[in-house]
Write a protein that holds these residues in place. Structure first.
Motif, mmCIF file in Angstrom:
data_model
loop_
_atom_site.group_PDB
_atom_site.id
_atom_site.type_symbol
_atom_site.label_atom_id
_atom_site.label_comp_id
_atom_site.label_asym_id
_atom_site.label_seq_id
_atom_site.Cartn_x
_atom_site.Cartn_y
_atom_site.Cartn_z
ATOM 1 N N PHE A 44 0.824 -1.199 0.000
ATOM 2 C CA PHE A 44 0.000 0.000 0.000
ATOM 3 C C PHE A 44 0.865 1.258 0.000
ATOM 4 N N LEU A 45 0.252 2.326 -0.443
ATOM 5 C CA LEU A 45 0.817 3.668 -0.330
ATOM 6 C C LEU A 45 -0.172 4.484 0.472
ATOM 7 N N SER A 46 0.339 5.280 1.392
ATOM 8 C CA SER A 46 -0.509 6.108 2.231
ATOM 9 C C SER A 46 -0.499 7.549 1.736
ATOM 10 N N LYS A 47 -1.684 8.093 1.503
ATOM 11 C CA LYS A 47 -1.864 9.499 1.112
ATOM 12 C C LYS A 47 -0.994 9.894 -0.082
ATOM 13 N N ALA A 48 -0.895 8.986 -1.032
ATOM 14 C CA ALA A 48 -0.121 9.255 -2.254
ATOM 15 C C ALA A 48 -0.803 10.363 -3.053
ATOM 16 N N GLY A 49 -0.029 11.312 -3.528
ATOM 17 C CA GLY A 49 -0.580 12.436 -4.267
ATOM 18 C C GLY A 49 -1.001 12.058 -5.677
ATOM 19 N N LEU A 50 -2.181 12.505 -6.070
ATOM 20 C CA LEU A 50 -2.679 12.301 -7.426
ATOM 21 C C LEU A 50 -2.684 13.651 -8.132
ATOM 22 N N GLN A 51 -1.949 13.743 -9.202
ATOM 23 C CA GLN A 51 -1.883 14.982 -9.977
ATOM 24 C C GLN A 51 -3.182 15.179 -10.753
ATOM 25 N N VAL A 52 -3.679 16.407 -10.764
ATOM 26 C CA VAL A 52 -4.914 16.748 -11.476
ATOM 27 C C VAL A 52 -4.563 17.672 -12.633
ATOM 28 N N ARG A 53 -5.204 17.419 -13.764
ATOM 29 C CA ARG A 53 -4.957 18.240 -14.957
ATOM 30 C C ARG A 53 -6.264 18.878 -15.425
ATOM 31 N N TYR A 54 -6.101 20.024 -16.020
ATOM 32 C CA TYR A 54 -7.202 20.696 -16.692
ATOM 33 C C TYR A 54 -6.701 21.089 -18.075
ATOM 34 N N LYS A 55 -7.318 20.515 -19.104
ATOM 35 C CA LYS A 55 -6.911 20.777 -20.486
ATOM 36 C C LYS A 55 -5.398 20.647 -20.656
ATOM 37 N N ASP A 56 -4.884 19.526 -20.220
ATOM 38 C CA ASP A 56 -3.460 19.195 -20.322
ATOM 39 C C ASP A 56 -2.542 20.086 -19.493
ATOM 40 N N GLN A 57 -3.106 20.909 -18.643
ATOM 41 C CA GLN A 57 -2.308 21.746 -17.755
ATOM 42 C C GLN A 57 -2.353 21.148 -16.353
ATOM 43 N N LEU A 58 -1.195 20.980 -15.750
ATOM 44 C CA LEU A 58 -1.098 20.426 -14.411
ATOM 45 C C LEU A 58 -1.514 21.478 -13.387
ATOM 46 N N LEU A 59 -2.442 21.114 -12.513
ATOM 47 C CA LEU A 59 -2.874 22.018 -11.446
ATOM 48 C C LEU A 59 -1.959 21.861 -10.235
ATOM 49 N N THR A 60 -1.899 22.875 -9.411
ATOM 50 C CA THR A 60 -1.074 22.791 -8.204
ATOM 51 C C THR A 60 -1.759 21.985 -7.104
ATOM 52 N N THR A 61 -3.086 21.892 -7.157
ATOM 53 C CA THR A 61 -3.823 21.109 -6.173
ATOM 54 C C THR A 61 -3.603 19.622 -6.431
ATOM 55 N N VAL A 62 -3.345 18.886 -5.379
ATOM 56 C CA VAL A 62 -3.103 17.447 -5.464
ATOM 57 C C VAL A 62 -4.147 16.752 -4.601
ATOM 58 N N TYR A 63 -4.797 15.734 -5.157
ATOM 59 C CA TYR A 63 -5.719 14.907 -4.371
ATOM 60 C C TYR A 63 -4.915 13.831 -3.652
ATOM 61 N N ARG A 64 -5.342 13.493 -2.438
ATOM 62 C CA ARG A 64 -4.641 12.481 -1.648
ATOM 63 C C ARG A 64 -5.632 11.480 -1.050
ATOM 64 N N PRO A 65 -5.889 10.384 -1.776
ATOM 65 C CA PRO A 65 -6.734 9.349 -1.170
ATOM 66 C C PRO A 65 -6.005 8.738 0.025
ATOM 67 N N ASP A 66 -6.762 8.205 0.958
ATOM 68 C CA ASP A 66 -6.156 7.663 2.174
ATOM 69 C C ASP A 66 -5.158 6.552 1.877
ATOM 70 N N LEU A 67 -5.542 5.619 0.987
ATOM 71 C CA LEU A 67 -4.652 4.500 0.675
ATOM 72 C C LEU A 67 -4.789 4.098 -0.785
ATOM 73 N N LEU A 68 -3.715 3.583 -1.318
ATOM 74 C CA LEU A 68 -3.732 2.893 -2.601
ATOM 75 C C LEU A 68 -3.126 1.528 -2.323
ATOM 76 N N THR A 69 -3.942 0.461 -2.421
ATOM 77 C CA THR A 69 -3.448 -0.880 -2.132
ATOM 78 C C THR A 69 -3.231 -1.641 -3.434
ATOM 79 N N TYR A 70 -2.251 -2.514 -3.414
ATOM 80 C CA TYR A 70 -1.898 -3.336 -4.576
ATOM 81 C C TYR A 70 -1.648 -2.489 -5.822
ATOM 82 N N ASN A 71 -1.392 -1.226 -5.641
ATOM 83 C CA ASN A 71 -1.179 -0.274 -6.738
ATOM 84 C C ASN A 71 -2.389 -0.188 -7.669
ATOM 85 N N GLU A 72 -3.538 -0.703 -7.249
ATOM 86 C CA GLU A 72 -4.722 -0.751 -8.105
ATOM 87 C C GLU A 72 -6.025 -0.379 -7.417
#
Length: 121
Positions: A44-72
Motif C-alpha cells: 500500500f501507499l498512504s496518502k499518495a498524491g494524485l496529480q490533477v490536470r485541466y486541459k493538459d495543464q497540471l494544477l497545483t492542487t493534489v488529491y490524496r486518497p487515504d490508501l492505494l493498495t496493490y497499486n490498483e
C-alpha cells in the motif's frame, strides 16, 4: 476485478474494527489499518498524491486518497455516523483521476458493524 485483493483488504479492515470498535478518529483507523496491512504483507501507499490536470495543464492542487493498495485499489476511510453521497463522489473522483477501476469506501464510525462499499468502474 481484484476480487481476492479486495477480500484481503477487507479482512484487514474488519480486524481493525474488531480490535478498536467504532467512535475513534479517522487518523487512528488510518494508522491502525496501515499497521494491519503491513502485518498481512499487503502492499500500500498512504496518502499518495494524485496529480490533477485541466486541459493538459497540471494544477497545483493534489488529491490524496487515504490508501492505494496493490497499486490498483483506491481506499477512502471515514469515521462518521453514516456514509453520504459526497463520500462516494470523493472516492469516485479519486478513482477517475488515478484511472483505477476499483475503490473501497470504508466507514469506521458506524456503530454495530463496519460500513463499506465497493465501487467498480
Amino acid at each position: 476485478m481484484f476480487t481476492q485483493e479486495g477480500y484481503d483488504l477487507m479482512g484487514a479492515a474488519f480486524e481493525v474494527y474488531n480490535v478498536l470498535g467504532y467512535g475513534m478518529s479517522e487518523e487512528i483507523y488510518q494508522q491502525s489499518l496501515e499497521i494491519e496491512l503491513g502485518l498481512r504483507k499487503i502492499p500500500f501507499l498512504s496518502k499518495a498524491g494524485l496529480q490533477v490536470r485541466y486541459k493538459d495543464q497540471l494544477l497545483t492542487t493534489v488529491y490524496r486518497p487515504d490508501l492505494l493498495t496493490y497499486n490498483e485499489i483506491v481506499v477512502e476511510l471515514k469515521a462518521t455516523q453514516t456514509l453520504a453521497p459526497e463520500h462516494e463522489a470523493q472516492l469516485f473522483n479519486y478513482m477517475r483521476i488515478s484511472k483505477k477501476k476499483v475503490g473501497y469506501l470504508i466507514n469506521y464510525g458506524s456503530s454495530g458493524e463496519l460500513e463499506w462499499k465497493r465501487i467498480v468502474l
